[in-house]
Design a protein around this motif. Structure first.
Motif, PDB file in Angstrom:
ATOM      1  N   GLU A 812       0.789  -1.225   0.000  1.00  0.00           N
ATOM      2  CA  GLU A 812       0.000   0.000   0.000  1.00  0.00           C
ATOM      3  C   GLU A 812       0.828   1.284   0.000  1.00  0.00           C
ATOM      4  N   SER A 813       2.092   1.231   0.359  1.00  0.00           N
ATOM      5  CA  SER A 813       2.900   2.444   0.447  1.00  0.00           C
ATOM      6  C   SER A 813       3.472   2.830  -0.915  1.00  0.00           C
ATOM      7  N   ARG A 814       3.725   4.127  -1.098  1.00  0.00           N
ATOM      8  CA  ARG A 814       4.354   4.639  -2.318  1.00  0.00           C
ATOM      9  C   ARG A 814       5.856   4.842  -2.170  1.00  0.00           C
ATOM     10  N   HIS A 815       6.372   4.705  -0.938  1.00  0.00           N
ATOM     11  CA  HIS A 815       7.811   4.895  -0.698  1.00  0.00           C
ATOM     12  C   HIS A 815       8.539   3.583  -0.980  1.00  0.00           C
ATOM     13  N   LEU A 816       8.583   3.207  -2.228  1.00  0.00           N
ATOM     14  CA  LEU A 816       9.106   1.891  -2.594  1.00  0.00           C
ATOM     15  C   LEU A 816      10.610   1.803  -2.357  1.00  0.00           C
ATOM     16  N   GLU A 817      11.354   2.778  -2.830  1.00  0.00           N
ATOM     17  CA  GLU A 817      12.806   2.722  -2.707  1.00  0.00           C
ATOM     18  C   GLU A 817      13.242   2.780  -1.249  1.00  0.00           C
ATOM     19  N   PHE A 818      12.560   3.607  -0.444  1.00  0.00           N
ATOM     20  CA  PHE A 818      12.924   3.738   0.966  1.00  0.00           C
ATOM     21  C   PHE A 818      12.770   2.411   1.701  1.00  0.00           C
ATOM     22  N   LEU A 820      12.662  -0.541   0.316  1.00  0.00           N
ATOM     23  CA  LEU A 820      13.596  -1.514  -0.263  1.00  0.00           C
ATOM     24  C   LEU A 820      14.978  -1.399   0.391  1.00  0.00           C
ATOM     25  N   ILE A 821      15.408  -0.189   0.679  1.00  0.00           N
ATOM     26  CA  ILE A 821      16.698  -0.001   1.362  1.00  0.00           C
ATOM     27  C   ILE A 821      16.638  -0.610   2.755  1.00  0.00           C
ATOM     28  N   TRP A 822      15.525  -0.385   3.464  1.00  0.00           N
ATOM     29  CA  TRP A 822      15.364  -0.974   4.791  1.00  0.00           C
ATOM     30  C   TRP A 822      15.453  -2.503   4.710  1.00  0.00           C
ATOM     31  N   THR A 823      14.742  -3.089   3.750  1.00  0.00           N
ATOM     32  CA  THR A 823      14.737  -4.548   3.621  1.00  0.00           C
ATOM     33  C   THR A 823      16.121  -5.080   3.311  1.00  0.00           C
ATOM     34  N   GLN A 824      16.818  -4.415   2.407  1.00  0.00           N
ATOM     35  CA  GLN A 824      18.168  -4.874   2.034  1.00  0.00           C
ATOM     36  C   GLN A 824      19.125  -4.802   3.220  1.00  0.00           C
TER      37      GLN A 824
END
Length: 919
Positions: A812-818, A820-824
């Motif tokens: 649901e969020s639009r902050h995809l890159e942010f 993704l960095i957290w997940t990585q």
């Protein structure tokens, strides 16, 4: 593991019976599906089923003009007042009889309900501050037979009611002096629909034989005058008038008091009269093609009529010009609706369970959905949890998108009922078994059947399984008691496994090893080693016939459901057997309409027919010939929760006790009334017939659960039943579930820690409080260059919770890159330590994979489109540059023209690419 699973959505069934409605904005279709209501959002490509249910199948739905309220009435006359904004039930009411139609007035102040041969007008709920939401205003009599349809004038002064006695009645919503009621006759069959013209009292009436009558009124709507009150009402109004005159102290005025008119006006305005201008015939094919439904759009003067043969006509009134005449189905069109703009037309076909939305100007489908014609018998989740594949008795295989709720592909290669479906581990191949003697493999990239597995002699396959590598396909036979094994790569038959002495009821591969478990009616479960000459490794002896078998996700446990309503657990390595779960009393089977025994005695012959482990392997779902699905804790062997799939009394085997109202002095009314000529007659089926006679006039399907599957993410589970494909998901919206909470953890201290830039402490407190918005605020407050430091300092226990939150945010969020960095950063810094808990973390990782895969599919298409466009621009510019070197440009006009040509070519290429993507 949390057990707060609640009903989330209903797939597999798009329309059952009742009337269709468009929402106020015209972008959504409200479709009654059995005893539930589904809203299809055509603009955002979503479908949602409201979390409410009636006791019987829904008969009609009335929508308020502002689209905020809906009145849902079932076949028994029970009504629900529903708020479409908050998706909840506001009020319950019973109309004490079968309701045929309900309609709100255009001003939203009143609504009319037709039941029997009367029409009742109620005050609309929410317009007056009163305790009762349904207040009866007037009851209108006139028709001699059942009423069928309603329509209002635009000013809400009058409404028209059609009846089966071939008459149409015009009633006044107020006490008009020149119009109390008016009866129109001229048809030779029952009235199907009647409509007022825009801003007029002229109307159209349509009968079942396809006749259209045009009626003209000699009085405009402004010519209606209120009837002068008499008696004590007149005295009160006169007194109020005198008080107003004394307070205002104005000069003499000619004031009309609630319909009081001067004698001159009474002489000038007479009674309302109707005359028939024309009569047209829609049906050109004879009596067998009756008119079944109709809708009229007043602004565009568009009339849509549906017939019993599946044909619909579009006419322009009042000239009666035919615009279109098309066939959409081979079943009767049960309901028609037009949206507010008049562009989209919705058709519902109850016989095939079809729902179509057609744009008549472009002659294209906006929505085309159809459920399984017969019941669904098998389902499977894709490895990433994005898709669900179902197989039905109609021989069709359908693939559903769990996010949108729509079916996007239907595979029709099987010629008989589908008995089993499964995905391969890659998620790109579907393998199905059928009673037609074939096992087929379908490619989800090209939507085609690329492998067909057959046996040396004709046989009926009852189940199918694919190993973890996707290389071995096995299917069990009903009649030959054998198991056939094929190679997925070559399609060759590798071996035929013999040994069972009864029909094979279930197959399951060990997720970690190439060991096949087969359950049979011969009271055994056999373990076959696929790498050791296809021999029987072990034979597990049971106390009763085996109906279903499944492995735990880690392959360390085997569960078997038997005919005596027990679930037996085995250790496949040590062949150790735990104490079984006895679930006969947990099934709570109902009493069928034609049963001569009680539900308690009929439960002795019922058992669990499908099993499914949860994603973490701690619990197991079990379902069978009952409306309940039981969730057991495996180690404790206790019933954790029982889910009721349906409360629809229109289905058979729903009631636990006999209804005394159906008992007469001669016995059960269902057993006595065997007249097939009557519309509601009950035909007693032959012994052993469980699915009923589809050709009978009265058919009540029996409630049952045919298949259960947990999603790989562990967030939801699905069940195929008589009602359709039901999805139950975790309800975390209104759930307060803190973790290691103490008095020092408050929202104020979390925000104070964020202001002091103590991000790790703020994140830990936010996840201890377990509030979604606070956790989102704490994570998004961390600067991008400090994510790696903060993620490294998080404890291992909170890393799992952060990963769960990130997986949910991807949807649901639009902050995809942010995110993704957290997940990585979390996986890179804690990956080695989390390997020891791989089994418990598997649902979380699959939940992450589901969100990432969906974004990958969306973004990759956009990136490919941009990449190809850039390559095209470079190629065109290079070609132009070569031309310029060979033939130098003399003027600036030629260069401008060349640039315009390249831009025009680029725009044309982009439009073609966009059309291909839409197709």
């Amino acid at each position: 593991m949390k057990f707060a699973y609640r009903f989330s959505n209903l797939l597999g069934t798009v329309y059952r019976c009742g009337n269709l409605n468009f929402t106020h904005d015209g972008n959504s279709v409200i479709s009654p599906v059995g005893n539930r209501v589904t809203v299809f959002d055509l603009k955002n490509n979503r479908s949602n089923t409201l979390p409410l249910a009636t006791k019987y199948n829904i008969k009609c739905v009335g929508l308020s003009p502002d689209g905020r309220l809906a009145i849902i009435v079932d076949e028994g006359g029970a009504a629900l007042l529903v708020s479409l904004v908050c998706r909840s039930v506001l009020h319950h009411f019973h109309f004490k009889g079968s309701v045929h139609s309900v309609s709100f007035s255009p001003d939203g102040r009143k609504f009319v309900v037709t039941k029997g041969n009367i029409a009742q007008m109620y005050h609309a709920p929410g317009k007056k501050r009163e305790f009762n939401a349904f207040v009866l205003d007037k009851t209108y009599f006139g028709p001699y037979d059942e009423t069928t349809c309603i329509d209002w004038t635009d000013d809400s002064k009058c409404f028209v009611v059609g009846s089966k006695d071939m008459s149409t009645w015009v009633f006044g919503a107020e006490r008009w002096d020149n119009l109390i009621y008016y009866a129109l006759s001229g048809h030779k069959d029952a009235i199907v629909a009647c409509f007022f013209e825009s801003n007029s009292l002229d109307l159209y009436s349509l009968s079942q034989d396809g006749a259209l009558c045009v009626w003209q009124c000699d009085t405009p709507p402004e010519g209606l005058r209120l009837k002068a009150p008499r008696g004590w009402k007149a005295d009160i109004l006169q007194r109020e008038k005198e008080e107003e005159e004394e307070d205002e102290e104005e000069g003499d005025r000619e004031t009309t008091i609630r319909g009081k008119t001067t004698p001159a006006e009474q002489e000038r305005v007479g009674k309302v009269k109707y005359s028939r201008l024309a009569k047209y015939f829609l049906n050109k094919e004879g009596d067998f093609n009756n008119l079944t439904s109709a809708a009229y759009h007043k602004k565009t003067h568009l009339l849509v009529t549906g017939f019993a043969s599946g044909i619909f006509h579009l006419h322009e009134l009042p000239e009666f010009n035919l615009i279109h005449s098309l066939s959409i189905s081979d079943q009767r069109v049960a309901s028609v609706a037009i949206n507010s703009s008049g562009d989209w037309i919705a058709f519902g076909c109850s016989g095939m369970g079809q729902l179509l939305v057609w744009e008549w100007q472009s002659e294209s489908y906006v929505l085309k959905q159809q459920g399984h014609f017969n019941s669904m018998v098998a389902l499977a989740y894709s490895p990433d949890g994005q898709y669900i594949v179902t197989g039905g008795d109609d021989g069709k295989v359908k693939v559903w998108n769990t996010l949108s709720g729509f079916c996007f592909v239907t595979l029709t290669e099987h010629s008989s009922g589908v008995t089993g479906v499964t995905f391969t581990t890659t998620g790109h191949v579907i393998v199905t078994s059928s009673l037609d003697g074939t096992v087929r493999a379908f490619d989800l990239h090209r939507y085609r059947n690329f492998r067909t597995f057959t046996s040396p002699r004709p046989t009926q396959f009852s189940c199918v399984a694919v190993d973890s590598s996707g290389e071995i396909v096995s299917a069990g036979a009903q009649d030959s008691f054998e198991i056939f094994v094929w190679s997925m790569q070559t399609g060759r038959l590798l071996d035929v496994l013999s040994g069972h002495e009864g029909p094979v009821s279930g197959l399951c591969f060990n997720p970690m090893k190439s060991i096949l478990a087969s359950a049979s009616w011969d009271k055994t479960v056999r373990l076959w080693d696929m790498f050791d000459s296809w021999r029987t490794k072990e034979t597990l002896t049971l106390t009763s016939d085996a109906l279903a078998v499944t492995f735990r996700p880690d392959g360390a446990e085997l569960a078997v459901a038997t005919l005596n309503s027990q679930i037996t657990f085995w250790d496949p390595r040590m062949l150790y057997r735990w104490a079984p779960i006895r679930g006969r009393h947990d099934l709570k089977t109902g009493r069928k309409e034609l049963d001569k025994i009680t539900a308690k005695h009929s439960a002795k012959g019922k058992a669990f027919t499908t099993l499914c482990y949860s994603a973490d392997g701690q619990s197991i779902l079990a379902g069978g010939m009952s409306k309940f699905v039981c969730l057991y804790h495996v180690r404790e062997q206790i019933l954790v929760k029982r889910f009721e799939l349906s409360c629809n009394l229109s289905l058979d085997a729903m009631e636990e006790f006999l209804n005394r109202r159906n008992m007469t002095e001669f016995g059960n009314l269902a057993l006595i009334d065997q007249d097939a000529g009557e519309e509601n007659g009950v035909a007693v089926p032959l012994p052993g017939v469980r699915k009923g006679d589809m050709s009978s006039r009265h058919f009540k399907p029996e409630i049952r659960v045919t298949s259960l599957r947990f999603s790989p993410t562990g967030r939801c589970w699905a069940a195929t039943s008589t009602e359709g494909l039901l999805i139950f998901s975790l309800d975390a919206q209104m759930l307060f579930d803190p973790f290691e909470l103490d008095t020092s953890v408050t929202p104020g201290r979390i925000r104070e820690a964020l202001r002091q830039r103590e991000f790790t402490r703020a994140i830990l407190m936010a996840f201890r409080l377990n509030e979604k918005k606070l956790a989102q605020e704490a994570l998004e407050a961390v600067p991008q260059n400090e994510i790696e430091v903060v993620s490294t300092s998080l404890p291992e226990l909170y890393v799992v919770k952060v990963l769960e939150f990130l997986a949910a945010s991807f949807e649901e969020s639009r902050h995809l890159e942010f995110y993704l960095i957290w997940t990585q950063k979390l996986l890179m810094s804690h990956g080695q330590r989390l390997k020891s808990r791989a089994g418990q973390l598997l649902p979380v990782v699959q939940f992450l994979q589901k969100g990432l895969q969906r974004h990958l599919d969306d973004v990759s298409k956009l990136c490919d489109w941009n990449r190809f466009n850039i390559q095209y621009v470079l190629a065109v510019s290079k070609q132009r540059g070569m031309k310029r070197t060979l033939e130098p440009v003399d003027t600036e006009e030629d260069s401008d023209a060349s640039d315009e040509d390249s831009l025009h070519l680029l725009r044309a290429a982009g439009e073609e690419e966009e059309e291909e993507m839409l197709i």
